[in-house]
Scaffold this motif. Structure first.
Motif, mmCIF file in Angstrom:
data_model
loop_
_atom_site.group_PDB
_atom_site.id
_atom_site.type_symbol
_atom_site.label_atom_id
_atom_site.label_comp_id
_atom_site.label_asym_id
_atom_site.label_seq_id
_atom_site.Cartn_x
_atom_site.Cartn_y
_atom_site.Cartn_z
ATOM 1 N N THR B 97 0.813 -1.223 0.000
ATOM 2 C CA THR B 97 0.000 0.000 0.000
ATOM 3 C C THR B 97 0.840 1.263 0.000
ATOM 4 O OG1 THR B 97 -0.121 -0.053 2.421
ATOM 5 C CG2 THR B 97 -1.932 -1.108 1.216
ATOM 6 N N ASP B 98 2.112 1.145 0.384
ATOM 7 C CA ASP B 98 2.941 2.346 0.472
ATOM 8 C C ASP B 98 4.406 1.926 0.591
ATOM 9 O OD1 ASP B 98 3.392 5.056 0.594
ATOM 10 O OD2 ASP B 98 3.154 5.176 2.776
ATOM 11 N N VAL B 99 5.287 2.691 -0.014
ATOM 12 C CA VAL B 99 6.725 2.471 0.189
ATOM 13 C C VAL B 99 7.329 3.806 0.562
ATOM 14 C CG1 VAL B 99 8.891 1.615 -0.789
ATOM 15 C CG2 VAL B 99 6.724 0.661 -1.589
ATOM 16 N N GLN B 100 7.913 3.871 1.749
ATOM 17 C CA GLN B 100 8.473 5.127 2.235
ATOM 18 C C GLN B 100 9.669 4.872 3.128
ATOM 19 O OE1 GLN B 100 6.155 8.107 4.354
ATOM 20 N NE2 GLN B 100 4.821 8.301 2.571
ATOM 21 N N SER B 101 10.677 5.681 3.001
ATOM 22 C CA SER B 101 11.911 5.604 3.800
ATOM 23 C C SER B 101 12.365 4.164 4.050
ATOM 24 C CB SER B 101 11.786 6.351 5.136
ATOM 25 O OG SER B 101 10.528 6.855 5.398
ATOM 26 N N GLY B 102 12.443 3.402 2.955
ATOM 27 C CA GLY B 102 12.995 2.049 3.058
ATOM 28 C C GLY B 102 12.061 1.008 3.628
ATOM 29 N N ARG B 103 10.823 1.385 3.881
ATOM 30 C CA ARG B 103 9.854 0.440 4.424
ATOM 31 C C ARG B 103 8.646 0.312 3.495
ATOM 32 N NH1 ARG B 103 9.540 -0.774 10.151
ATOM 33 N NH2 ARG B 103 11.697 -0.960 10.816
ATOM 34 N N ALA B 104 8.244 -0.927 3.226
ATOM 35 C CA ALA B 104 7.018 -1.155 2.461
ATOM 36 C C ALA B 104 5.924 -1.562 3.432
ATOM 37 C CB ALA B 104 7.237 -2.255 1.432
ATOM 38 N N ARG B 105 4.779 -0.904 3.316
ATOM 39 C CA ARG B 105 3.617 -1.278 4.136
ATOM 40 C C ARG B 105 2.717 -2.187 3.308
ATOM 41 N NH1 ARG B 105 2.097 1.901 8.529
ATOM 42 N NH2 ARG B 105 -0.055 1.510 7.982
ATOM 43 N N ILE B 106 2.263 -3.248 3.948
ATOM 44 C CA ILE B 106 1.482 -4.261 3.239
ATOM 45 C C ILE B 106 0.186 -4.534 3.990
ATOM 46 C CG2 ILE B 106 1.468 -6.721 2.607
ATOM 47 C CD1 ILE B 106 4.684 -6.230 2.544
ATOM 48 N N ASP B 107 -0.908 -4.541 3.237
ATOM 49 C CA ASP B 107 -2.179 -4.990 3.803
ATOM 50 C C ASP B 107 -2.385 -6.440 3.373
ATOM 51 O OD1 ASP B 107 -2.787 -2.668 5.050
ATOM 52 O OD2 ASP B 107 -4.323 -2.014 3.619
ATOM 53 N N LEU B 108 -2.857 -7.268 4.292
ATOM 54 C CA LEU B 108 -3.072 -8.676 3.969
ATOM 55 C C LEU B 108 -4.533 -9.045 4.184
ATOM 56 C CD1 LEU B 108 0.059 -9.696 5.943
ATOM 57 C CD2 LEU B 108 -0.214 -10.327 3.561
ATOM 58 N N LYS B 109 -5.068 -9.793 3.227
ATOM 59 C CA LYS B 109 -6.390 -10.377 3.398
ATOM 60 C C LYS B 109 -6.187 -11.848 3.685
ATOM 61 C CE LYS B 109 -10.230 -7.943 1.347
ATOM 62 N NZ LYS B 109 -10.481 -7.353 2.653
ATOM 63 N N VAL B 110 -6.756 -12.320 4.787
ATOM 64 C CA VAL B 110 -6.572 -13.716 5.191
ATOM 65 C C VAL B 110 -7.955 -14.333 5.363
ATOM 66 C CG1 VAL B 110 -5.505 -15.267 6.865
ATOM 67 C CG2 VAL B 110 -4.412 -13.077 6.346
ATOM 68 N N VAL B 111 -8.325 -15.231 4.429
ATOM 69 C CA VAL B 111 -9.697 -15.762 4.402
ATOM 70 C C VAL B 111 -9.691 -17.286 4.357
ATOM 71 C CG1 VAL B 111 -10.588 -13.714 3.204
ATOM 72 C CG2 VAL B 111 -9.845 -15.694 1.868
ATOM 73 N N ASN B 112 -10.812 -17.881 4.765
ATOM 74 C CA ASN B 112 -10.963 -19.330 4.602
ATOM 75 C C ASN B 112 -11.613 -19.631 3.246
ATOM 76 O OD1 ASN B 112 -13.726 -18.928 4.883
ATOM 77 N ND2 ASN B 112 -13.826 -19.739 6.974
ATOM 78 N N GLN B 113 -11.909 -20.911 2.999
ATOM 79 C CA GLN B 113 -12.431 -21.326 1.688
ATOM 80 C C GLN B 113 -13.808 -20.745 1.392
ATOM 81 O OE1 GLN B 113 -11.773 -23.194 4.272
ATOM 82 N NE2 GLN B 113 -13.664 -24.239 4.849
ATOM 83 N N ASN B 114 -14.488 -20.222 2.418
ATOM 84 C CA ASN B 114 -15.796 -19.590 2.198
ATOM 85 C C ASN B 114 -15.690 -18.075 2.080
ATOM 86 O OD1 ASN B 114 -17.107 -22.144 2.453
ATOM 87 N ND2 ASN B 114 -16.870 -21.980 4.678
ATOM 88 N N GLY B 115 -14.472 -17.570 2.068
ATOM 89 C CA GLY B 115 -14.280 -16.123 1.938
ATOM 90 C C GLY B 115 -14.406 -15.366 3.253
ATOM 91 N N VAL B 116 -14.549 -16.106 4.357
ATOM 92 C CA VAL B 116 -14.654 -15.451 5.671
ATOM 93 C C VAL B 116 -13.266 -14.996 6.126
ATOM 94 C CG1 VAL B 116 -15.239 -15.795 8.119
ATOM 95 C CG2 VAL B 116 -16.646 -16.843 6.319
ATOM 96 N N GLU B 117 -13.165 -13.742 6.544
ATOM 97 C CA GLU B 117 -11.881 -13.232 7.042
ATOM 98 C C GLU B 117 -11.608 -13.811 8.431
ATOM 99 O OE1 GLU B 117 -11.000 -8.934 5.063
ATOM 100 O OE2 GLU B 117 -12.305 -8.934 6.817
#
Lengths: 145, 128
Positions: B97-117
């Motif tokens: 989502t962003d790269v700044q001052s040597g750091r990358a910020r990452i958003d993660l989606k973690v779901v099961n087989q039914n799409g439930v987070e």
């Protein structure tokens, strides 16, 4: 019974944990992580770390030695049957290697009483044998009422 | 590898029947809700559930596999939002989502087989 907010700031005795090479391998296999940094001695010896390193989340293995005394704290009197892990935050500094000796301390940083649940957060800080930070964690637990 | 905003990556893991037992042995978390299906049913969970920190370790693996060096992971956080049961398949999708001052910020989606987070508000930071 609600968790008494007067325990915010309470600190627990530190625990010193020696990181075993085979323990790292056991943990890596348990989380289905077959990265050779954790499992292959020859690969690890040639890596920039020079030896087997621990997966970042291995921090919860030595961190657990500071969570257990909180769970068993008779003053806090947590209702363990109704307790669930709500949130986890981990900040990583120096990489942990096989043979490192990690000393961890913990204190309660947050207690909140809501109508249907209580929230308690514990900050856990770990340093290696060189006195350098390796991990800071915040464990947040929810106790349903 | 140059990390840039908008990059995506993914991974997935099947929760085999004995995973909470292995994880209990390695981590020390032998809470009966993880290793005793009868106890899990009794407390309304529908069976034994996987340790949340094992699910977080799956998400962490997806990030470090992508980054190539486990030492690049600098921060990781999540909320445990739904139980993970045996035979579930956990899918992880990361977006820079962003790269700044040597750091990358990452958003993660973690779901099961039914799409439930099963995890929410999952964020990571890696050295860019």
């Amino acid at each position: 019974m609600a968790i008494d907010a007067k325990f915010i700031g309470k600190a627990y005795p530190s625990y010193t944990y020696e990181v075993g090479r085979e323990k790292i391998k056991e943990y890596a296999k348990a989380i289905k992580n077959f990265d050779p940094h954790y499992l292959e001695d020859d690969f690890a010896a040639k890596s920039k770390y020079g030896t087997i390193i621990a997966p970042p989340t291995f921090a919860v293995v030595y961190g657990a030695y500071l969570i257990e005394p909180v769970f068993n704290d008779r003053d806090l009197n947590l209702n363990m049957a109704m307790l669930v892990h709500g949130e986890q935050e981990l900040e990583f500094f120096e990489v942990v290697k096989a043979g490192d000796v990690i000393t961890t301390g913990a204190k309660i940083v947050h207690i909140q009483n809501k109508e249907k649940l209580d929230i308690i957060a514990i900050e856990v800080q770990s340093k290696n044998q060189h006195g350098r930070d390796v991990c800071r964690g915040i464990y947040t637990f929810v106790v349903r009422k | 590898m140059a990390i840039e905003k908008g990059q995506t990556f993914s991974g997935s893991e099947k929760v085999d029947k004995y995973r909470p037992i292995y994880y209990a042995g390695a981590s020390g978390d032998f809470n009966p809700i993880h290793i005793d299906p009868e106890f899990g049913k009794m407390v309304g969970l529908g069976g034994a559930i996987l340790q949340g920190l094992c699910t977080l370790a799956f998400a962490s693996k997806t990030v470090t596999d992508w980054a190539g060096d486990p030492g690049k992971l600098k921060r990781l956080k999540c909320r445990f939002s739904a139980p993970v049961l045996m035979e579930d398949t956990i899918s992880v999708q990361g977006t820079v989502t962003d790269v700044q001052s040597g750091r990358a910020r990452i958003d993660l989606k973690v779901v099961n087989q039914n799409g439930v987070e099963v995890l929410q508000k999952v964020e990571a930071e890696v050295e860019a």
